[in-house]
Structures are given as C-alpha cells and as structure tokens.
Design an enzyme around this catalytic site. Structure first.
Site, mmCIF file in Angstrom:
data_model
loop_
_atom_site.group_PDB
_atom_site.id
_atom_site.type_symbol
_atom_site.label_atom_id
_atom_site.label_comp_id
_atom_site.label_asym_id
_atom_site.label_seq_id
_atom_site.Cartn_x
_atom_site.Cartn_y
_atom_site.Cartn_z
ATOM 1 N N ASP A 80 2.247 -9.644 8.160
ATOM 2 C CA ASP A 80 1.117 -9.025 7.451
ATOM 3 C C ASP A 80 -0.216 -9.595 7.952
ATOM 4 O OD1 ASP A 80 -0.177 -7.452 5.578
ATOM 5 O OD2 ASP A 80 1.077 -8.090 3.910
ATOM 6 N N ASP A 125 -0.130 0.784 1.697
ATOM 7 C CA ASP A 125 0.232 0.198 0.398
ATOM 8 C C ASP A 125 0.307 1.268 -0.675
ATOM 9 O OD1 ASP A 125 0.591 -2.374 1.175
ATOM 10 O OD2 ASP A 125 -1.307 -3.141 0.407
HETATM 11 C C1 GLA Z 1 -0.163 -6.573 1.628
HETATM 12 C C2 GLA Z 1 0.967 -5.686 2.077
HETATM 13 C C3 GLA Z 1 1.926 -5.473 0.930
HETATM 14 C C4 GLA Z 1 2.436 -6.787 0.436
HETATM 15 C C5 GLA Z 1 1.284 -7.685 0.064
HETATM 16 C C6 GLA Z 1 1.760 -9.074 -0.272
HETATM 17 O O1 GLA Z 1 -0.977 -5.932 0.719
HETATM 18 O O2 GLA Z 1 0.494 -4.485 2.563
HETATM 19 O O3 GLA Z 1 2.991 -4.646 1.332
HETATM 20 O O4 GLA Z 1 3.212 -7.387 1.435
HETATM 21 O O5 GLA Z 1 0.329 -7.787 1.095
HETATM 22 O O6 GLA Z 1 0.734 -9.910 -0.613
#
Ligand code: GLA
Length: 744
Positions: free
Chosen positions: A485, A554
């Site tokens: 990420d 997301d």
């Molecule tokens: C980001 C990612 C999510 C999740 C969060 C965790 O927003 O896109 O899918 O992994 O971080 O903190």
C-alpha cells in the site's frame, strides 16, 4: 603609426556599450550537418505501421501511424518543408531549439547556459527477439555532441508499440534535462476526441470525453507517489469523429509506464494537427545529467485500432497479459480481505473465524490487512506504528506463522498487508532515522493520514524498504501474497540524501521504487503482489510488471464500481482488477445494494470479499458460495479472454460487458441495471460481440433459479446474439445477471 592605430581601436572599443563588447568573441561559425540518405523507417505490427521519414538533411518526420501500409516507401516522394516559420512539423522527437517552437519532447540546458538542441539522424538498427521487433534510431546534436537514441519495440500480434528514449551526455560538462519525454506522435485528422480519466480517492477513473480545440491540453500528475488517484497516464484519441464508439472508427490509445509525476500534452497546431508528447513531468525535475551519463525514459505504449475503443482496449489488454503484468495470463485466487470486516480491531481468534468462513464459502485465500504490527507504537488506528514492522504481540501473541499455518490447513493461501514507503511520526523508525523522511529544510513536514514518506531516492532507504518485504516474507514459511500500500501524496518535497540535487528527487524516487521491486522479484518470483495506493492510486504500466493485480478503489460500492471498472477496462485488463463484495450499508457511500448485484459486479474482475462473514445470514452465505463456485467455472475468461463492452453506465441505464475465449468457444456476459427505467418492455437488448456468427451457443444464466431471459438454457447462433436477440429483463435498479455461453 602602429601605436596610433592600436590606440584608435582601443578607444573605439571603449566607446562600445558593454553588451556589444561582450559579444566580440562570438564568431558566427555554422557547423555543417552531414547529408544522409533519404529513407523510410517503417515500424510494423500485424495491422499497424508507424512510419518515420528520414530526410536528406538528417531530420526525422513522423508521417503515419495507423493502418498498415503495403508500401510505406511511397513517402520517399515527400520533401522536407523548407522555411516553415512554425517549426519542424511532425518532428519525431521534437527538441527545444532550431526551428521548433511547439511543445518539446526534449529540452536541454547546457553548461554554457544555452537551450538549443537540434537532433539529426546518424543511423539506425533493427533487431528481433522472441517475436518483438526493435528499431533503434540514433540522433545527434552536432554542436553540443548530445546523443539520443529512440527505441521502438513492436509487439506484432498485439499491435502495440512501446517507445522510449535514451539521452547521453558525451560532454565534459553536466547538462540539465528540463524535459525528456518518452515519445511524441504527430497525428493528422479532422477531429480529435480525447478520452481520459480523472478522479480522487474512492472515485478513481471517472470518464471524460473532450473534443480537442487548438492550443495545449495537459494531463499531468504532480503527486510524486499515488500518481493515478487523480488522472491516469492513459488516453484514447478517437480520430475524425466527435462521437466515442466502442466498435468502429480509428482510435489511437496510449499509456505511459511510469508511477511518478507524468505529463501528457496534446497540442493542436495552426495546421489543425495534433502533437502528442508523453513522458515524465518536467515539474521541479530539471534532471542533471553528468558527463557520460545516460538518462533512460520509461516506455510509452501506443496502439491503434480501426475497431473503435473496444479494439484499442483489446490490443492493450492482450499486450498487458503477455508482457505488461507480472504473472499475466494466470488465474489469481479468490480471497477474503480483513480490512472492511475487522479494520484495526482483531485478535487471533477473530481472524481464525474469518478464515473458517472464507473456506466455508469456497474462497481460496485470506489476506490480513492493516493493524498487525507495532508494539511500542501499536497500530490500533492510523495514528501510529508505520515503520515498525514487527508483529503486535498483544493482538497476535501466536504470531503470523500460526495464522498462515491455520490458513494453509484450511486449504487457503495466506496474504498480508504492508505499507513500506511510509512512516508515522509516532514510531521507533521516525525517531531512529529522521533523515530518511522526505522534508524540506526549516519547513513543516506535512502529514497525510498521519504519516510521512520515506525518501526512496536514498539507497539506504531502498535497502530498508526491501528489508521490510524480506522480513515480512520470513514471518511465516509460506506467505503467498503481499498487499503493498501507499497512502499519501508527496508534499513539500525534499530529500536530505540528494543535497543540492533536489531536481533528481521525483525521478529518483520512482526509480528507487522500481529498483526495490526488481530486487523483490529476483528473490520472490512466486509471491503474488497487489499494488494498492489508497485504492487506485498506483494503476499504471510502470508498476504492473512487478505486480499481479491492483486494488482498484477503496470504494467497494458495486454501483460506484460500475463507473470505475468501466473506465479502468479502457486501458487495463480484467486480470489485474481486484473487486470485492463488501457489507451494506456500504462503508464509503452508505448505499444499500443487493448481495447478488455486489457479486455480479465483483465477478467481472478478480473476485474477493471484504466484510465480516459472521454478519452474513445463512442464506447470504449460501448465495456467496453459489456465486463463488460458478465464478471458478468461468473465471479463466476473466483472466485470459477478450473484453467487449456492451453498454456504458456513463451513457444510459445499463452496464454490460463480456469476455470471450480466444477460440470463441466460450464467453461470459455480464449485465447490470444502474438506473431505474420506468417503461422497459421486453427487456434490454444487448448486442453481443466477438462471437462466431455461425456457431450455436448455449446460454445459461448463473446463480439464479429463475432466469431473467426467455432464452435461458437454449442455444442460439452467434449471429442472432450479436444482432440484438439477447435481451434480459433487468427491470429495476440493481437488477443484474451473468450468463455463460458455450459453443455446442
Ligand atoms: C488503504 C487501502 C485499504 C486498506 C487501508 C488500510 O486505504 O486502500 O484497502 O488497506 O489502507 O489502512
């Protein structure tokens, strides 16, 4: 007498203004450019030609990119335009200098302060490897000695050309690359309809069509990292039309393989022609190139199709599956991700029960997301812990090994989340290595999601980031999947490591990332990597050669996903598109959609779930099991089939698409209602595509006891289905259906 004369000249010189005196040393000596043989260089794929004309004066002109020409040498009759006050039109790699006054691909500032570069042909080579034809054109500036190589790799079967440039500074002085684009393309058409993507967090990849007017249109990212959460470095140009068509007309598509700042410029000149320049953004990046150093630009991917946007997408997808995506062409497992189901709050027990449910529903992997690390600064929310990648012993006293083993015993693969480029100020890492944090002297280090960014231009940080991956892999003997990420953009940039060479920062960061990725892939060729960046912030062909898939957004709301997934499919293949079924009300939008609609949307990509399964009823679990089981039967089409878009959610009330096997013997068709239509009589006609008109296909709707189409279970000719005979009834918002077609 002699003395008098000298005195006279000295007096005269004194009387000259200072400026004029300074110029006395200038002698106007023009360096002769050697004449070369006029020739045509044709870079060819199965259906396209990119034709570059080498004029006798050594200049290069791009004269054609489009349908394959049987006789490209006919361009030999075209002469270089003389006395063109508006610059070298069609220059293959236009440089600031000479007659060129448009948007440059190359802009160099030399040690003596001059800005002029004029590139002339010195030779070219052709080579072939594994069916990929490479043409390398050598260019030179005869005054400064600067050398440029333009490299075109032609992927014949996929009709894709990857172009990049290499710039060599042979002088004893450093130069500055104010701009060094990957590629330029000069296009001659009556109209240029530009299709591109814009967006933001939870709304990535929103579609824009715009008819290009004169002057310059820029698509750019200055985010440093997370470069695609706004725009994407990909576009389509529909030529000679004001209408976007899926199925007909000439379309040129392009995508820049770079995960940092980029710039795509579209300059329609006074001759109504379009010059497209694509490359790394020049923003704050006047890159210093030392003596004998070479700057290699990223690849710009080009494709052309005469079958509308659909044809251009399929070319890119086929290329991506074979060359552009790590592990492309293979099937990735279905999974349950812990994020939306547990967030930061879990114990070993919570996760074990999630795994039980995942296995029970037929899923194939469990992915432990954020929240598993940090002790002194525990990762119990997004305030703290990033940087301290040791297992949180309070939450998970048995360790990751125990979880991974449990997963494997259940027949599940095991994956885990990391965000290795980042650090929370509240972490041991931030205290131990303040010099590793991106910062500008004397200025506030701004936080985004309570975090700072590590300076990946620094080799010590590159080692550290590689080490995070390496150590995470050693937490259990068989980690199958890593979710990587990257949750913020670069602001107030500055690298303590680069000192005065701050102009290198944006480029070196991205190259540092790729160096780490290359090292990871050398050591861990088998592990699956998901590329995530607050959702879809890093979806580009620069990172995909290292990653098996991307976290698309997301936003897990299936209705919102219709728009995101449609646009993503223009440039990126379904095999990389992770799509998860989540809870209702949706955590991002608050929207409540039926479980079947959520599955039908997620099944168009790499299917996963991201919720607490304990909250599902037995009935819902049974539906989940049914959808997952049927998906496994046809998902090879999602991962390897050709995409045909049937209806766009941006245009009306329905979204439809299908994937067809290469041999046209099988297909899966998806249909969704995205907007209520009050007077639908007799269903919505979707004209299927890509089938063999002469073959009979048995059509079977999935995951229902009663079909929404009268022809369910029967066989129809491809001809009938493509002519509009296929018309499922999707009466309400969120009605949806998936059909599998098998040739009889
Ligand atoms: C980001 C990612 C999510 C999740 C969060 C965790 O927003 O896109 O899918 O992994 O971080 O903190």
């Amino acid at each position: 007498m002699k003395r008098l004369l000298l005195e006279f000249f000295a007096m005269a010189l004194m009387l000259l203004p200072l400026e004029a005196r300074k110029t006395q040393k200038f002698t106007h000596q023009t360096i002769a450019i050697p004449r070369v043989q006029k020739q045509v260089l044709s870079i060819e794929t199965a259906h396209t030609s990119l034709v570059i004309l080498v004029h006798e004066n050594g200049t290069l002109q791009t004269v054609h990119y489009g349908a394959k020409l049987a006789h490209p040498e006919e361009y030999l009759a075209l002469n270089a335009s003389s006395e063109d006050y508006n610059g070298d039109r069609g220059a293959t790699y236009p440089a600031t200098g000479g007659r060129y006054i448009g948007e440059p691909a190359l802009h160099v500032k030399y040690a003596d302060g001059t800005h002029n570069t004029e590139l002339y042909y010195t030779g070219h080579e052709n080579s072939e490897k594994d069916g990929v034809q490479t043409t390398t054109i050598r260019l030179r500036d005869y005054v400064t000695g600067l050398r440029v190589r333009l490299i075109y790799e032609a992927y014949g079967q996929q009709d894709v050309i990857a172009a990049h440039a290499e710039i060599l500074n042979p002088s004893k002085q450093p130069v500055q690359l104010i701009q060094a684009a990957s590629s330029a393309l000069y296009i001659d058409a009556d109209e240029y309809l530009l299709t591109h993507l814009h967006g933001s967090w939870a709304a990535e990849m929103q579609l824009d069509h715009e008819l290009l007017g004169h002057d310059v249109k820029l698509i750019e990212s200055r985010r440093g990292v997370q470069a695609t959460q706004g725009n994407n470095p990909s576009f389509m140009l529909s030529l000679n039309t004001r209408e976007f068509s899926e199925t007909s007309g000439e379309v040129i598509a392009g995508s820049l393989a770079w995960s940092g700042n980029y710039r795509l410029s579209f300059e329609k000149d006074d001759a109504h022609r379009l010059n497209v320049v694509a490359g790394i953004s020049p923003h704050a990046s006047a890159y210093p190139l030392g003596p004998e150093e070479v700057f290699v630009t990223p690849d710009m991917l080009w494709t052309w199709s005469n079958a509308g946007a659909g044809g251009a997408s399929r070319n890119l997808h086929r290329w991506a599956r074979k060359y552009g995506v790590y592990g492309g062409g293979t099937v990735n497992p279905t999974l349950l991700n812990s994020w939306e189901g547990a967030y930061f709050t879990f114990t070993t027990e919570t996760l074990l029960r999630m795994m039980d449910d995942a296995a029970g529903m037929g899923l194939e992997m469990f992915v432990l997301d954020d929240g598993w690390f940090g002790n002194e600064y525990p990762r119990n929310n997004d305030d703290a812990g990033l940087g301290d990648w040791e297992v949180n012993v309070k939450k998970l006293p048995e360790g990751i090994d125990y979880l991974a083993q449990y997963a494997h015993e259940k027949g599940l693969k095991f994956g885990i989340w990391i965000e290795p480029e980042m650090v929370n100020p509240q972490s041991n890492l931030a205290h131990a290595h303040p010099e590793w944090v991106i910062q500008s002297p004397g200025r506030e280090i701004y936080q985004g999601r309570n975090q700072w960014i590590l300076d990946l231009s620094n080799p010590a940080v590159q080692d550290f980031v590689f080490g995070i991956f390496d150590r995470t892999m050693s937490l259990a003997p068989n980690i199958d999947y890593i979710k990587w990420d990257c949750n913020r953009v670069v602001q107030s940039f500055g690298s303590p490591y680069l000192g005065e060479a701050q102009d290198k920062f944006y480029v070196d960061y991205c190259q540092g990332l790729y160096k780490v990725m290359r090292r990871i892939r050398e050591k861990y060729p088998k592990v699956m990597i998901q590329c995530c960046s607050s959702g879809g912030g890093r979806i580009d062909y620069g990172s995909l050669p290292y990653c098996n898939e991307v976290w698309t957004s997301d936003n897990t709301d299936a209705l919102a996903r219709a728009y995101i997934q449609y646009s993503m499919s223009l440039f990126y293949p379904a095999c990389v598109m992770a799509s998860h079924v989540s809870a209702v009300p949706n955590h991002q939008t608050g929207n409540v959609t039926p479980l079947k609609f959520r599955f039908d949307m997620a099944c168009a990509g790499r299917l996963g779930m991201e919720l607490q399964p304990r909250n599902l009823s037995a009935e819902e679990k049974a539906l989940a099991h049914r959808c997952i089981t049927s998906y496994k039967q046809y998902r090879d089409l999602v991962f390897t089939g050709d995409l045909y878009r049937l209806a766009s959610p941006y245009d009306g009330s329905y979204f439809g698409l299908m994937y067809v096997s290469e041999d046209q013997s099988r297909a899966v068709v998806y249909t969704w209602c995205t907007h209520f239509e009050p007077r639908t009589v007799g269903g919505k006609a979707f004209r299927l595509q890509g089938l063999d008109p002469a073959r009979q296909y048995k059509v079977v709707e999935q995951n229902v006891d009663q079909s929404c189409w009268w022809g369910n279970g029967l066989s129809f000719s491809g001809d009938f289905l493509m002519a509009g005979g296929f018309n499922p009834i999707l009466p309400r918002l969120y009605s949806s259906a998936i059909f599998v077609l098998e040739a009889q």
